[in-house]
Structures are given as C-alpha cells and as structure tokens.
Enzyme design. Sequence first.
Site, PDB file in Angstrom:
ATOM      1  N   LYS A  21       0.826  -1.213   0.000  1.00  0.00           N
ATOM      2  CA  LYS A  21       0.000   0.000   0.000  1.00  0.00           C
ATOM      3  C   LYS A  21       0.854   1.255   0.000  1.00  0.00           C
ATOM      4  O   LYS A  21       0.509   2.252  -0.622  1.00  0.00           O
ATOM      5  CB  LYS A  21      -0.832   0.026   1.289  1.00  0.00           C
ATOM      6  CG  LYS A  21      -2.307  -0.123   1.051  1.00  0.00           C
ATOM      7  CD  LYS A  21      -3.045   0.006   2.362  1.00  0.00           C
ATOM      8  CE  LYS A  21      -2.551  -0.958   3.388  1.00  0.00           C
ATOM      9  NZ  LYS A  21      -2.480  -0.588   4.734  1.00  0.00           N
ATOM     10  N   LYS A  38     -12.785 -14.058  -4.968  1.00  0.00           N
ATOM     11  CA  LYS A  38     -13.580 -14.071  -3.726  1.00  0.00           C
ATOM     12  C   LYS A  38     -12.972 -13.240  -2.590  1.00  0.00           C
ATOM     13  O   LYS A  38     -13.683 -12.482  -1.931  1.00  0.00           O
ATOM     14  CB  LYS A  38     -13.804 -15.521  -3.286  1.00  0.00           C
ATOM     15  CG  LYS A  38     -14.907 -15.687  -2.238  1.00  0.00           C
ATOM     16  CD  LYS A  38     -16.297 -15.504  -2.794  1.00  0.00           C
ATOM     17  CE  LYS A  38     -16.835 -16.815  -3.341  1.00  0.00           C
ATOM     18  NZ  LYS A  38     -18.083 -16.650  -4.079  1.00  0.00           N
ATOM     19  N   PRO A  39     -11.639 -13.370  -2.328  1.00  0.00           N
ATOM     20  CA  PRO A  39     -11.099 -12.542  -1.233  1.00  0.00           C
ATOM     21  C   PRO A  39     -11.361 -11.052  -1.458  1.00  0.00           C
ATOM     22  O   PRO A  39     -11.676 -10.317  -0.511  1.00  0.00           O
ATOM     23  CB  PRO A  39      -9.596 -12.842  -1.270  1.00  0.00           C
ATOM     24  CG  PRO A  39      -9.474 -14.160  -1.957  1.00  0.00           C
ATOM     25  CD  PRO A  39     -10.614 -14.238  -2.933  1.00  0.00           C
ATOM     26  N   GLN A  99     -13.872  -9.751  -3.180  1.00  0.00           N
ATOM     27  CA  GLN A  99     -15.302  -9.500  -2.944  1.00  0.00           C
ATOM     28  C   GLN A  99     -15.568  -9.312  -1.446  1.00  0.00           C
ATOM     29  O   GLN A  99     -16.288  -8.411  -1.032  1.00  0.00           O
ATOM     30  CB  GLN A  99     -16.137 -10.674  -3.435  1.00  0.00           C
ATOM     31  CG  GLN A  99     -16.125 -10.879  -4.939  1.00  0.00           C
ATOM     32  CD  GLN A  99     -16.894 -12.142  -5.320  1.00  0.00           C
ATOM     33  OE1 GLN A  99     -17.889 -12.476  -4.693  1.00  0.00           O
ATOM     34  NE2 GLN A  99     -16.429 -12.828  -6.341  1.00  0.00           N
ATOM     35  N   LYS A 127     -16.164  -9.135 -13.698  1.00  0.00           N
ATOM     36  CA  LYS A 127     -16.739  -9.900 -12.586  1.00  0.00           C
ATOM     37  C   LYS A 127     -16.488  -9.159 -11.265  1.00  0.00           C
ATOM     38  O   LYS A 127     -17.387  -8.984 -10.438  1.00  0.00           O
ATOM     39  CB  LYS A 127     -16.094 -11.294 -12.554  1.00  0.00           C
ATOM     40  CG  LYS A 127     -16.648 -12.191 -11.497  1.00  0.00           C
ATOM     41  CD  LYS A 127     -16.060 -13.594 -11.627  1.00  0.00           C
ATOM     42  CE  LYS A 127     -16.456 -14.436 -10.431  1.00  0.00           C
ATOM     43  NZ  LYS A 127     -15.727 -15.698 -10.416  1.00  0.00           N
ATOM     44  N   GLY A 174      22.988   1.329  13.899  1.00  0.00           N
ATOM     45  CA  GLY A 174      22.550   0.270  14.794  1.00  0.00           C
ATOM     46  C   GLY A 174      22.658   0.718  16.238  1.00  0.00           C
ATOM     47  O   GLY A 174      23.246   1.761  16.533  1.00  0.00           O
ATOM     48  N   CYS A 224      26.616   6.331  10.657  1.00  0.00           N
ATOM     49  CA  CYS A 224      26.218   6.528  12.054  1.00  0.00           C
ATOM     50  C   CYS A 224      27.019   5.576  12.947  1.00  0.00           C
ATOM     51  O   CYS A 224      28.177   5.826  13.228  1.00  0.00           O
ATOM     52  CB  CYS A 224      24.719   6.376  12.203  1.00  0.00           C
ATOM     53  SG  CYS A 224      24.108   7.305  13.609  1.00  0.00           S
ATOM     54  N   GLY A 283      28.359   2.984  12.060  1.00  0.00           N
ATOM     55  CA  GLY A 283      29.477   2.579  11.207  1.00  0.00           C
ATOM     56  C   GLY A 283      30.627   3.569  11.263  1.00  0.00           C
ATOM     57  O   GLY A 283      31.802   3.200  11.154  1.00  0.00           O
ATOM     58  N   ARG A 298      22.363   8.876  19.716  1.00  0.00           N
ATOM     59  CA  ARG A 298      22.562   9.488  21.033  1.00  0.00           C
ATOM     60  C   ARG A 298      24.012   9.897  21.239  1.00  0.00           C
ATOM     61  O   ARG A 298      24.297  10.874  21.892  1.00  0.00           O
ATOM     62  CB  ARG A 298      22.242   8.472  22.127  1.00  0.00           C
ATOM     63  CG  ARG A 298      20.809   8.384  22.437  1.00  0.00           C
ATOM     64  CD  ARG A 298      20.500   7.608  23.708  1.00  0.00           C
ATOM     65  NE  ARG A 298      19.072   7.400  23.647  1.00  0.00           N
ATOM     66  CZ  ARG A 298      18.519   6.390  23.015  1.00  0.00           C
ATOM     67  NH1 ARG A 298      19.266   5.454  22.485  1.00  0.00           N
ATOM     68  NH2 ARG A 298      17.217   6.299  22.935  1.00  0.00           N
ATOM     69  N   HIS A 333      22.562   9.963   8.634  1.00  0.00           N
ATOM     70  CA  HIS A 333      22.028   8.893   7.785  1.00  0.00           C
ATOM     71  C   HIS A 333      21.740   9.421   6.380  1.00  0.00           C
ATOM     72  O   HIS A 333      20.626   9.861   6.099  1.00  0.00           O
ATOM     73  CB  HIS A 333      20.719   8.352   8.381  1.00  0.00           C
ATOM     74  CG  HIS A 333      20.920   7.531   9.600  1.00  0.00           C
ATOM     75  ND1 HIS A 333      21.187   6.188   9.548  1.00  0.00           N
ATOM     76  CD2 HIS A 333      20.906   7.860  10.915  1.00  0.00           C
ATOM     77  CE1 HIS A 333      21.329   5.721  10.785  1.00  0.00           C
ATOM     78  NE2 HIS A 333      21.159   6.712  11.624  1.00  0.00           N
ATOM     79  N   GLU A 373      21.200   7.869   3.760  1.00  0.00           N
ATOM     80  CA  GLU A 373      20.241   7.050   3.000  1.00  0.00           C
ATOM     81  C   GLU A 373      18.831   7.647   3.010  1.00  0.00           C
ATOM     82  O   GLU A 373      18.039   7.375   2.113  1.00  0.00           O
ATOM     83  CB  GLU A 373      20.222   5.609   3.523  1.00  0.00           C
ATOM     84  CG  GLU A 373      19.643   5.391   4.919  1.00  0.00           C
ATOM     85  CD  GLU A 373      20.669   5.500   6.035  1.00  0.00           C
ATOM     86  OE1 GLU A 373      21.652   6.256   5.866  1.00  0.00           O
ATOM     87  OE2 GLU A 373      20.476   4.859   7.089  1.00  0.00           O
TER      88      GLU A 373
HETATM   89  N1  GLN Z   1      23.954   3.638  18.682  1.00  0.00           N
HETATM   90  C1  GLN Z   1      24.618   4.790  18.166  1.00  0.00           C
HETATM   91  C2  GLN Z   1      24.168   6.066  18.856  1.00  0.00           C
HETATM   92  O1  GLN Z   1      23.103   6.104  19.427  1.00  0.00           O
HETATM   93  C3  GLN Z   1      24.419   4.899  16.660  1.00  0.00           C
HETATM   94  C4  GLN Z   1      23.010   5.114  16.254  1.00  0.00           C
HETATM   95  C5  GLN Z   1      22.760   4.872  14.798  1.00  0.00           C
HETATM   96  O2  GLN Z   1      23.533   4.221  14.137  1.00  0.00           O
HETATM   97  N2  GLN Z   1      21.645   5.351  14.294  1.00  0.00           N
HETATM   98  O3  GLN Z   1      24.861   7.046  18.829  1.00  0.00           O
END
Ligand code: GLN
Length: 546
Positions: free
Chosen positions: A20, A191-192, A194, A225, A355, A382, A384, A474, A519, A521
């Site tokens: 969606k 049918k689903p 409908q 249909k 992460g 980040c 990384g 953070r 970020h 991306e």
């Molecule tokens: N954990 C790390 C921080 O909080 C990096 C956060 C992230 O990669 N978005 O600073």
Amino acid sequence: MAENTKYIFVTGGVLSSLGKGLASAAIGMLLESRGLSVTIQKLDPYINVDPGTMNPFQHGEVYVTDDGTETDLDLGHYERFTNAKLGKDNNFTTGKIYHQVITKERRGEYLGGTVQVIPHITDEIKQSICLVANATDVVIVEIGGTIGDIESLPFLEAIRQFKADVGASNVIYIHLTLVPYIKTACEVKTKPTQHSVKELRSIGIQPDILLCRTESFLSQDIKKKIALFCNVEPEAVFTAKDVDCIYEVPLVYNKEGLGDVILKKLNIWARAPRLDEWREMVEKFKNPRFSVTIAIVGKYVDLTESYKSLNEALTHGGISNEAKVNLQFVDSTTLTRENVDKVMSTCNGILVPGGFGSRGIEGKILAAKYARENKIPYFGICLGMQMAVIEIARNLAGLEDANGEEFNPHTPHPVIYLMKEWVDEQTQQVEKRDETSDKGGTMRLGAYPCMLEPDTFAHKAYKTEAISERHRHRYEFNNEYKDRLVKAGLIISGSSPDHELVEIVELKDHPWFLGCQFHPEFKSKPRDPHPLFREFIKASLKNARE
Ligand code: GLN
C-alpha cells in the site's frame, strides 16, 4: 482546510504487505508527473505514539524526516517517489491521536462532555488530515492495517465522514486487494476481493477504484466480474501486477490508465504525464552494464525491511554508476579475525550501517579494520562511523581499550561518548541528557547543517561546502580525542558550523574510506542518488575492476 484540495484515501484488503505504501507513493508520483502538487500522509492503527521505540525486526526501519520526526518506513517511499516535503504531520498513529485527545480532556477542553470515539477521536483524525492539505492539489492518505482489523475502525469512520465534510466530488477511495492465482484450479480467484470490499462497504465506504495485486494481467472478464460484485465500474478495476523493480510501479499504473481514471473521478484537469526521466532511470536499473558486491555488516541482517532506505540508496548509487549492486549480508556476531578474510573475499566494498546496542560490535570494528588495511572502500553510517573511529583509536592512535560509552561505559578512552549538554543550533536551547533519559526523546534527530573541508572525499562527492543531513543517534565523537586521532591519520572532513560536532571522518591514502554521523540514505532518491552512495559505489566498482 484548503479549498479545491482533493483527497485520495488508500486502504488495503485481504492481507498485509500488499504494498500500500508503494502504491500510494506511485500514485503521488504519477500525479506530480502531470504537474499537480501532492502530499502523502500515513495513518497507522497501532498504539505506539511514534515508531521511534519500535523494534525494526517487527516493524521495519524507523524513517526520519527533516524536522526530526521518527516515522513509518512508508514515508521513505513517499519521499523517494515524490517531491513532497514530509514532517511530523504526515504520520499519525492511534497512540498519537489518543494522546492528543486525552491531553485536551485533561485540560478541560471538552467542557465536561463525555469524550468518545465518535465524534472526538474521529474529529481529531479529520483535523490531522486537514493539517497537511495547505495549498496542495491532492492529499493522498494511506490507512495502515488491513480492512477487517478492529484497530483501524476509527480511521475508517473518520475517512467515511470526511467525504461528507469536504464534498463528494473531492474525495475518492482506492482499495488495494489481492487476486491470487490458484495453481490447482489454474485460475485467479476474486472471492477474497469481494469479501474485503463487502467489509469496507459494511462500514459505509464504497471504493471508487480497485487495485488488484496479481501475478499476471487480469482479463477483461475477470475485471467485469470484480466490478459487478464490488459495485465498481469495470474501467476502475486495475491490475497491480508484481514487478521486479519497485520504481516500475508508477509506469505499470500509467500504462493501465490509472492516472486518467483518478483525474476523471476527482474531476480535475491536468496535462499528460511526463515520465521520460523516470522511464530512463528504470531502464538503467534494469540493464546494468557492471556489477558490484557490497558487504553489509550489521545486526538485523536477515531483514531487509529494517534497512529499507539503505538498500534503496545503494540501488540509487548503482543506477548512477550503471551497476547492479549485489548485497552480501554479513552477521557481525559471526565475524572473527580468523574468518574475516574468507567472508570478505567476494565483496568489493564494505558498509557498516546504523545500529544500537553492543551486540556484534567487535565484528563491525573488525570489518572497519579489514577495510582500512586491505584498502577496500568503506562506508560507515552513524554506528558505522563510530566503529571506524574506535578502530582507528585502538590500532593507529595506540589507545588500546578505546570504545564507545554505549558499548563499554567504563572504557578508559571513550572516543565516542554521550554529550551531557549541548546547545541546539536550531532552537538555541540547551539540551540535556544522560544514560537514564527517556528512550523516546533523547536522540539527536532530524536535519543538522554540516560544513565540509576542501580536498576530501566528502567535498568531492557533494561538490559544495554546506550540506544538511538527517541524524538519529545518542552518542557523538568525543572532541577530547580529536588531536590525538588526527595525528594518527584521521581526517575530519565534516563538522557542525561551530566545529563542536564531528560529522564526517575519513582516511587518506585509501581509495575511499568515509564514516558519517548522519544517515545519508534518508535523502537518496532514484532520480537524485545521494552523492556519498554514488561515490562509494563508484570506488567499489573501481575496486572490482582492479
Ligand atoms: N547507537 C549509536 C548512537 O546512538 C548509533 C546510532 C545509529 O547508528 N543510528 O549514537
């Protein structure tokens, strides 16, 4: 409420994951291609106030807008497909709506009246929809969840009422449904669909257009249909055929004539769609001349949904280099000094994405080390970037136990640390945080300005000095270690305008090694690939050829 604004409500039936979000984004793109201005809003039935604290495993990536709102990943699709500027008003959840209503109730704004789902919750929902209208030609509102779920009922009731509020000629309902092909019977089953439409009609919503997800194009007979059983015109039943590339979706819709039917039903005139540039981009994607393999070293590795924007940005980087980007997901918890050579032997570039938490950290640091020593293009995003800084501190600056406070609060060398206090450049307010601060509200979130140093990978990529990128973290680079790390070879190529925050780091004498605290991306689009992804893929391609 803006006058003349038209509204398209997109609902989904039969089952979830029909796309969606993509359908809404593709409709937005098609309308923009005809010169109309659009915005897209997502209404989510879950009770979390925002997805910021939700596990990406369950809910997919948390997407961040310029204004620092943590939103549903569908907003990423909206931004990638259209030029709409999205922010806090483009994503409402049941939790956010109730929070607002309960806050008003506590303030006594309902003057002692009994506060109820109808009209108070539904009024709040309708007001939230009006917030994004401004002077936009078309507002597209996607309702999360599947028809039949109890959670979405207040949203459906609100959009039902909305038609009467703004006038029937200003609103259409598009329902995305599934028409499965049953192998044993050798036929598609209606049918689903409908049943799903019956459910929708029982709550007072008659869809104007049906988008039927199928494996192959529906015959005229099947469309007739479906039209008959669902009380929809046959020419308003569309095949939403599965495609290889998500960016083909608007082209398929256009070929089927969806744009014309939408305009007719909304009673608006617009020029013919201009899709050449988009078509060219899709052609490039489908016919790559080169191929490159990127290792993504992360934690939520097996779930592509949790790195949606990242995967898309890599694809965009591929498109701009006419390359197919193969992703090799590497679980950082399994990466060791013994196997890193073998695991990385087939990749041409290494990317460590964002992460949280300490699991798998050493594997990611090892990946950064491997990339540095073996001169493999490295892109740290980040977390990384933080990994690269820790690696360089430990192995080039001789700070043996260097770490980030998130991963080891007692490290003797916290090269990545929690800034306890800082002045928000945008609001000029002093912000404070510590380890115990609220999980939902302590991150550096949203767009921040960054200044680039000349003669760096960053500057070569962006070709400008002042940039703005989106953050969600953070922890920060600890300036106390700046001099020592720079002496050891670290290049600080991007910083906040006051030079208090390190935003981009690099290494010289390396084909391409860059870590950024933001970020990138989130800002990459297929028609406008992000410069860092473009350059990272370019360097990885070069590596592949050598
Ligand atoms: N954990 C790390 C921080 O909080 C990096 C956060 C992230 O990669 N978005 O600073």
